[in-house]
Enzyme design. Structure first.
Site, PDB file in Angstrom:
ATOM      1  N   PHE A 147     -22.915 -15.419  49.483  1.00  0.00           N
ATOM      2  CA  PHE A 147     -23.002 -16.377  50.593  1.00  0.00           C
ATOM      3  C   PHE A 147     -23.327 -15.706  51.930  1.00  0.00           C
ATOM      4  O   PHE A 147     -23.814 -16.356  52.844  1.00  0.00           O
ATOM      5  CB  PHE A 147     -21.683 -17.163  50.733  1.00  0.00           C
ATOM      6  CG  PHE A 147     -20.584 -16.402  51.439  1.00  0.00           C
ATOM      7  CD1 PHE A 147     -20.529 -16.359  52.834  1.00  0.00           C
ATOM      8  CD2 PHE A 147     -19.620 -15.696  50.721  1.00  0.00           C
ATOM      9  CE1 PHE A 147     -19.545 -15.642  53.499  1.00  0.00           C
ATOM     10  CE2 PHE A 147     -18.624 -14.981  51.378  1.00  0.00           C
ATOM     11  CZ  PHE A 147     -18.589 -14.946  52.766  1.00  0.00           C
ATOM     12  N   LYS A 155     -30.673 -17.645  41.824  1.00  0.00           N
ATOM     13  CA  LYS A 155     -29.456 -18.459  41.806  1.00  0.00           C
ATOM     14  C   LYS A 155     -28.685 -18.093  43.069  1.00  0.00           C
ATOM     15  O   LYS A 155     -27.936 -17.132  43.107  1.00  0.00           O
ATOM     16  CB  LYS A 155     -28.642 -18.132  40.544  1.00  0.00           C
ATOM     17  CG  LYS A 155     -27.744 -19.234  40.023  1.00  0.00           C
ATOM     18  CD  LYS A 155     -26.700 -19.731  40.993  1.00  0.00           C
ATOM     19  CE  LYS A 155     -25.536 -18.793  41.172  1.00  0.00           C
ATOM     20  NZ  LYS A 155     -24.631 -19.196  42.273  1.00  0.00           N
ATOM     21  N   GLU A 164     -23.617 -20.936  45.964  1.00  0.00           N
ATOM     22  CA  GLU A 164     -23.417 -22.388  46.068  1.00  0.00           C
ATOM     23  C   GLU A 164     -22.803 -22.768  47.414  1.00  0.00           C
ATOM     24  O   GLU A 164     -22.741 -23.942  47.758  1.00  0.00           O
ATOM     25  CB  GLU A 164     -22.581 -22.912  44.894  1.00  0.00           C
ATOM     26  CG  GLU A 164     -21.178 -22.323  44.749  1.00  0.00           C
ATOM     27  CD  GLU A 164     -21.137 -21.009  43.953  1.00  0.00           C
ATOM     28  OE1 GLU A 164     -21.995 -20.137  44.182  1.00  0.00           O
ATOM     29  OE2 GLU A 164     -20.215 -20.857  43.130  1.00  0.00           O
ATOM     30  N   ARG A 165     -22.336 -21.766  48.188  1.00  0.00           N
ATOM     31  CA  ARG A 165     -21.788 -22.062  49.524  1.00  0.00           C
ATOM     32  C   ARG A 165     -22.908 -22.265  50.547  1.00  0.00           C
ATOM     33  O   ARG A 165     -22.762 -23.005  51.495  1.00  0.00           O
ATOM     34  CB  ARG A 165     -20.904 -20.923  50.018  1.00  0.00           C
ATOM     35  CG  ARG A 165     -19.943 -20.409  49.003  1.00  0.00           C
ATOM     36  CD  ARG A 165     -18.514 -20.809  49.321  1.00  0.00           C
ATOM     37  NE  ARG A 165     -17.666 -20.525  48.186  1.00  0.00           N
ATOM     38  CZ  ARG A 165     -17.254 -21.431  47.304  1.00  0.00           C
ATOM     39  NH1 ARG A 165     -17.577 -22.697  47.423  1.00  0.00           N
ATOM     40  NH2 ARG A 165     -16.492 -21.078  46.291  1.00  0.00           N
ATOM     41  N   SER A 189     -19.217  -9.896  44.990  1.00  0.00           N
ATOM     42  CA  SER A 189     -17.961  -9.139  45.003  1.00  0.00           C
ATOM     43  C   SER A 189     -17.899  -8.193  43.795  1.00  0.00           C
ATOM     44  O   SER A 189     -18.578  -8.406  42.786  1.00  0.00           O
ATOM     45  CB  SER A 189     -16.790 -10.118  44.970  1.00  0.00           C
ATOM     46  OG  SER A 189     -16.893 -10.935  43.820  1.00  0.00           O
ATOM     47  N   CYS A 209     -21.136  -6.763  54.071  1.00  0.00           N
ATOM     48  CA  CYS A 209     -20.747  -5.689  53.145  1.00  0.00           C
ATOM     49  C   CYS A 209     -20.852  -4.340  53.833  1.00  0.00           C
ATOM     50  O   CYS A 209     -20.345  -3.349  53.327  1.00  0.00           O
ATOM     51  CB  CYS A 209     -21.627  -5.716  51.907  1.00  0.00           C
ATOM     52  SG  CYS A 209     -23.322  -5.290  52.260  1.00  0.00           S
ATOM     53  N   GLU A 266     -10.563  -5.597  49.979  1.00  0.00           N
ATOM     54  CA  GLU A 266     -11.679  -5.912  50.877  1.00  0.00           C
ATOM     55  C   GLU A 266     -11.302  -7.242  51.544  1.00  0.00           C
ATOM     56  O   GLU A 266     -11.265  -8.280  50.883  1.00  0.00           O
ATOM     57  CB  GLU A 266     -12.984  -6.085  50.095  1.00  0.00           C
ATOM     58  CG  GLU A 266     -14.156  -6.418  51.013  1.00  0.00           C
ATOM     59  CD  GLU A 266     -15.446  -6.789  50.268  1.00  0.00           C
ATOM     60  OE1 GLU A 266     -15.373  -7.388  49.195  1.00  0.00           O
ATOM     61  OE2 GLU A 266     -16.522  -6.487  50.817  1.00  0.00           O
TER      62      GLU A 266
HETATM   63  P1  NAD Z   1     -19.114 -13.690  44.798  1.00  0.00           P
HETATM   64  O1  NAD Z   1     -18.984 -12.533  43.875  1.00  0.00           O
HETATM   65  O2  NAD Z   1     -18.010 -14.679  44.843  1.00  0.00           O
HETATM   66  O3  NAD Z   1     -20.441 -14.540  44.446  1.00  0.00           O
HETATM   67  C1  NAD Z   1     -21.691 -13.937  44.321  1.00  0.00           C
HETATM   68  C2  NAD Z   1     -22.529 -14.729  43.314  1.00  0.00           C
HETATM   69  O4  NAD Z   1     -21.884 -14.701  42.050  1.00  0.00           O
HETATM   70  C3  NAD Z   1     -22.707 -16.200  43.697  1.00  0.00           C
HETATM   71  O5  NAD Z   1     -24.029 -16.587  43.447  1.00  0.00           O
HETATM   72  C4  NAD Z   1     -21.721 -16.917  42.797  1.00  0.00           C
HETATM   73  O6  NAD Z   1     -22.141 -18.214  42.441  1.00  0.00           O
HETATM   74  C5  NAD Z   1     -21.663 -16.025  41.565  1.00  0.00           C
HETATM   75  N1  NAD Z   1     -20.344 -16.059  40.902  1.00  0.00           N
HETATM   76  C6  NAD Z   1     -19.146 -16.201  41.503  1.00  0.00           C
HETATM   77  N2  NAD Z   1     -18.153 -16.172  40.580  1.00  0.00           N
HETATM   78  C7  NAD Z   1     -18.757 -16.003  39.387  1.00  0.00           C
HETATM   79  C8  NAD Z   1     -18.268 -15.867  38.034  1.00  0.00           C
HETATM   80  N3  NAD Z   1     -16.973 -15.922  37.752  1.00  0.00           N
HETATM   81  N4  NAD Z   1     -19.160 -15.692  37.045  1.00  0.00           N
HETATM   82  C9  NAD Z   1     -20.482 -15.624  37.311  1.00  0.00           C
HETATM   83  N5  NAD Z   1     -20.990 -15.748  38.556  1.00  0.00           N
HETATM   84  C10 NAD Z   1     -20.149 -15.921  39.584  1.00  0.00           C
HETATM   85  O7  NAD Z   1     -19.423 -13.080  46.250  1.00  0.00           O
HETATM   86  P2  NAD Z   1     -19.493 -13.845  47.642  1.00  0.00           P
HETATM   87  O8  NAD Z   1     -18.115 -14.230  48.046  1.00  0.00           O
HETATM   88  O9  NAD Z   1     -20.549 -14.881  47.615  1.00  0.00           O
HETATM   89  O10 NAD Z   1     -20.019 -12.667  48.595  1.00  0.00           O
HETATM   90  C11 NAD Z   1     -19.192 -11.753  49.247  1.00  0.00           C
HETATM   91  C12 NAD Z   1     -19.120 -10.437  48.496  1.00  0.00           C
HETATM   92  O11 NAD Z   1     -20.428  -9.872  48.349  1.00  0.00           O
HETATM   93  C13 NAD Z   1     -18.314  -9.380  49.244  1.00  0.00           C
HETATM   94  O12 NAD Z   1     -17.508  -8.701  48.316  1.00  0.00           O
HETATM   95  C14 NAD Z   1     -19.370  -8.464  49.836  1.00  0.00           C
HETATM   96  O13 NAD Z   1     -18.937  -7.138  50.083  1.00  0.00           O
HETATM   97  C15 NAD Z   1     -20.396  -8.490  48.749  1.00  0.00           C
HETATM   98  N6  NAD Z   1     -21.713  -8.088  49.225  1.00  0.00           N
HETATM   99  C16 NAD Z   1     -22.205  -6.896  48.790  1.00  0.00           C
HETATM  100  C17 NAD Z   1     -23.434  -6.459  49.241  1.00  0.00           C
HETATM  101  C18 NAD Z   1     -24.006  -5.157  48.756  1.00  0.00           C
HETATM  102  O14 NAD Z   1     -25.205  -4.953  48.900  1.00  0.00           O
HETATM  103  N7  NAD Z   1     -23.208  -4.279  48.193  1.00  0.00           N
HETATM  104  C19 NAD Z   1     -24.165  -7.247  50.139  1.00  0.00           C
HETATM  105  C20 NAD Z   1     -23.625  -8.465  50.561  1.00  0.00           C
HETATM  106  C21 NAD Z   1     -22.402  -8.878  50.085  1.00  0.00           C
END
Ligand code: NAD
Length: 499
Positions: A149, A173, A176-177, A226, A281, A384
Site C-alpha cells: 500500500f 495485483k 487492496e488498500r 511485509s 520501507c 517494524e
Molecule cells: P502486506 O505484506 O500486508 O501486503 C503486500 C501485498 O501482499 C498486498 O498486495 C496484499 O494484498 C498481499 N497480501 C497480504 N496478505 C497476504 C497473504 N496472507 N497472502 C497473500 N498475499 C497477501 O504489506 P503492506 O502492509 O501492504 O506494505 C507494508 C510493508 O511493505 C512494510 O513491511 C514495508 O516495509 C514493506 N515494503 C518493503 C519494501 C521493500 O522494497 N523492501 C518497499 C515498500 C514496502
C-alpha cells in the site's frame, strides 16, 4: 459508493466474485470506495488472456517496446497531478510526497526507454575453429507483480516497466488498500500504445495471490510487502517452480558519530523518521548515537523540530509534514506499540497517542513519537512499527553501533552521519545491509542502479529496477554455432576464406 474495477484486456471490468473490501479515506476514517476481490477463476482467466497477448508483444522489436515507454513517461508527466491526487486520496500522504512517489516510479520508466540496450546479448567470435557463441535475453512469458500500500505509484511502476519493456505480459495485483493508482497507470500505458491484455490489473486479497502462485502459466513473481508475506510468497512460488524475488520489511538504523553535524543529523532524522508517517520501507526508525554526549545533544535538537511538525490531511496544504496512517488497525497497532515501549522501560520523550485534529477526530492519525533509552529486547525495537515513531538506542562505541545494526534481522537501508571518511568507509564496507547512506538518510539508489535489501528484507535473487530487473524478467539463451566453410582441413581456421 464508488465501485473500483479490474483492468482486463484494455478495459475496466467489474468484479464478479461478489466479495469486496473497503477503501478508506484515512484522514476522515470514512469508507470512500469498495474494491472487488478476484476469485481463482477471474485470476486464471486474466492470466490466460495475458498469455495470448504476450506472444505478439514479445515479437515486437525492443525499440518499438521502448517507444511505448517513452510515450508512457510523457503521459505520466502530463498526469502527474491527477496521479498524485489519487495516491493521496487513498494513502493519505501529502501531495508533495505523492508527487515524489510518482516521480520515483517515472524514473524507472525512463531507464526502460533504454530497454534495447539492456536486452542486448553477448558475442564471442571464433571461440573455436569456425565456432561463434552468442547469447540472447528472451522474455519469460507472463509474470506477476504483487505490491504494497505504501507506494501506490512507485512500486507498481518498478514492477511493470522493466517486465513489459523486456517483452513479458504482467498481472499486477496492487494493494487492496490503494488500488486506484494502478488502474490509472494501466489506462495511461494503453494510451501510450501497449496492446490489450499485456498488462492486466487484477484486484484481490490472499485468494487472488494464491491463484497467481499456483497458476502454471506465471513464470515469475515480483513481490513487495511485509516480511512474513514475502517469505510465504517466496516459498510457495519457488515450490511451484517459479522465479521469485520478494522484498520485505525493514528496521533501518542511523548511526550518529560524535563528530557529526548534529543539526544536519537531527534534520535528517525528522525527515526520514516521520516523513510519510513513517510508512516507508526506507524510513529511519532507530537513531544510534555513539557516546552519551551525542545522544543528549541529539535529543535536545530533535525535540523542537518534532514539536514543529504539522500533521494533517493532504488537503490542508503543502506545508503539512505528514498525514494519517493507512487503516484503523495500523493506528491501533502503533498506539499499542507505543504503550508497550513505555511499559517496557523506554523513555517516552514525545507521545503521539494523544494527537487529535479538529474535524478529523476519526482519521487514522498518530502524532510524532520519540523514545530514548530503547534497548534491543523491547518490542518497539524488535517490531517494524511502520508509523511515526523514532527510537533512540544509546551506544558507547562505533563498534557497538555497528554490531547493533548488523545483529538486527532486517537489512534494507542504513545510514551513518560523520565527518570522518575512514569511519564512513569502514561502515559502508562492513555493514550487512543492502543500501547505505553516508550523511544521507534515505539512500534509495537512482533508477539506473538497483534497489534491494539483505537478510529478512529480501528473499530470492537480484534487486529491483536497473540492470537487475532486466535479468530477473528475462532468461538467457546461449547459442554455439559452427560454420564449416570457415574451417580448413585439419581443424585450423582458414583465413583465406575471409577474402
Ligand atoms: P502486506 O505484506 O500486508 O501486503 C503486500 C501485498 O501482499 C498486498 O498486495 C496484499 O494484498 C498481499 N497480501 C497480504 N496478505 C497476504 C497473504 N496472507 N497472502 C497473500 N498475499 C497477501 O504489506 P503492506 O502492509 O501492504 O506494505 C507494508 C510493508 O511493505 C512494510 O513491511 C514495508 O516495509 C514493506 N515494503 C518493503 C519494501 C521493500 O522494497 N523492501 C518497499 C515498500 C514496502
Amino acid at each position: 459508493m464508488e465501485e473500483i474495477t479490474h483492468f482486463i484486456n484494455g478495459a475496466h471490468v467489474k468484479g464478479t466474485s461478489g466479495r469486496f473490501t473497503e477503501v478508506f479515506n484515512p484522514a476522515t476514517g470514512e469508507v470512500q470506495a469498495k474494491v472487488p476481490l478476484a476469485t481463482v477463476e477471474e485470476m486464471n482467466d486474466a492470466i490466460a488472456k495475458a498469455a495470448e497477448a504476450q506472444i505478439k508483444w514479445a515479437a515486437t522489436n525492443p525499440q518499438r517496446r521502448a517507444r511505448v515507454m517513452m510515450k508512457f513517461g510523457a503521459l505520466i508527466n502530463e498526469n502527474m497531478d491527477k496521479l498524485a491526487e489519487l495516491v493521496s486520496r487513498e494513502h493519505g500522504k501529502t501531495l508533495p510526497d505523492a508527487r515524489g512517489d510518482v516521480q520515483r516510479g517515472l524514473e524507472v520508466v525512463e531507464v526502460c526507454m533504454g530497454a534495447p540496450h539492456m536486452l542486448k546479448g553477448e558475442y564471442t567470435d571464433d571461440g573455436g575453429p569456425g565456432i561463434d557463441l552468442y547469447s540472447m535475453r528472451q522474455p519469460l512469458g507472463v509474470v506477476a507483480g504483487i505490491t504494497p500500500f505504501n507506494f501506490p505509484a512507485m512500486i507498481p511502476l518498478w514492477k511493470m516497466a522493466p517486465a513489459l519493456a523486456a517483452g513479458n505480459a504482467m498481472i499486477l495485483k496492487p494493494s487492496e488498500r490503494c488500488p486506484s493508482t494502478s488502474l490509472l497507470l494501466a489506462e495511461l500505458i494503453m494510451e501510450a500504445g501497449l496492446p490489450e491484455g499485456v498488462l492486466q490489473v487484477v484486484n484481490g486479497d490472499k485468494e487472488a495471490v494464491d491463484a497467481i502462485l499456483d497458476n502454471e502459466t506465471i513464470q515469475a513473481v515480483g513481490f513487495v510487502g511485509s516480511t512474513p508475506i514475502a517469505q510465504y510468497i517466496y516459498g510457495r512460488a519457488a515450490a511451484n517452480g517459479k522465479r521469485a524475488q520478494c522484498f520485505g520489511g525493514a528496521k533501518n538504523h542511523m548511526i550518529i558519530m560524535p563528530d557529526a553535524d548534529m543539526d544536519k543529523a537531527a534534520d535528517a532524522l525528522v525527515g526520514a523518521g516521520f516523513g510519510a508517517a513513517g510508512e516507508r520501507c526506507m524510513a529511519i526508525s532507530v537513531a544510534v548515537p555513539v557516546g552519551q554526549e551525542a545522544a543528549d545533544a541529539l535529543i535536545e535538537k530533535l525535540v523542537p523540530r518534532i514539536d514543529k511538525l504539522k500533521v494533517g490531511p493532504y488537503t490542508a496544504g503543502d506545508d503539512v509534514d505528514y498525514g494519517p496512517v493507512i487503516t484503523k488497525a495500523a493506528q491501533d497497532r502503533i498506539m499499542g506499540l507505543i504503550t508497550s515501549g513505555a511499559e517496557q522501560g523506554a523513555t517516552l520523550v514525545r507521545d503521539g497517542r494523544d494527537f487529535s485534529l479538529q474535524g478529523y477526530e476519526n482519521g487514522f492519525f498518530v502524532g510524532p513519537t520519540l523514545f530514548d533509552n530503547v534497548t534491543p529486547d523491547m518490542d518497539i525495537y524488535k517490531e517494524e512499527i511502520f508509523g511515526p515513531v523514532l527510537s533512540q538506542v544509546r551506544t558507547d562505541s562505533y563498534e557497538d553501533a555497528l554490531k547493533l545494526t548488523m545483529d538486527n534481522p532486517y537489512g534494507n537501508g542504513t545510514a551513518i552521519y560523520t565527518a570522518d571518511g575512514d569511519t564512513a568507509r569502514d561502515f559502508a564496507h562492513r555493514v550487512n545491509v543492502g543500501m547505505v547512506g553516508i550523511n544521507f538518510p534515505i539512500p534509495v539508489p537512482l533508477s539506473y542502479f538497483t534497489f534491494g535489501g539483505w537478510k529478512k528484507s529480501a528473499f530470492g535473487d537480484l534487486n529491483q529496477y536497473g540492470p537487475d530487473a532486466f535479468r530477473f524478467y528475462t532468461k538467457t539463451k546461449t547459442v554455439t554455432a559452427r560454420w564449416f566453410s570457415g574451417i580448413k582441413e585439419g581443424g585450423e581456421f582458414n583465413f583465406k576464406a575471409m577474402d
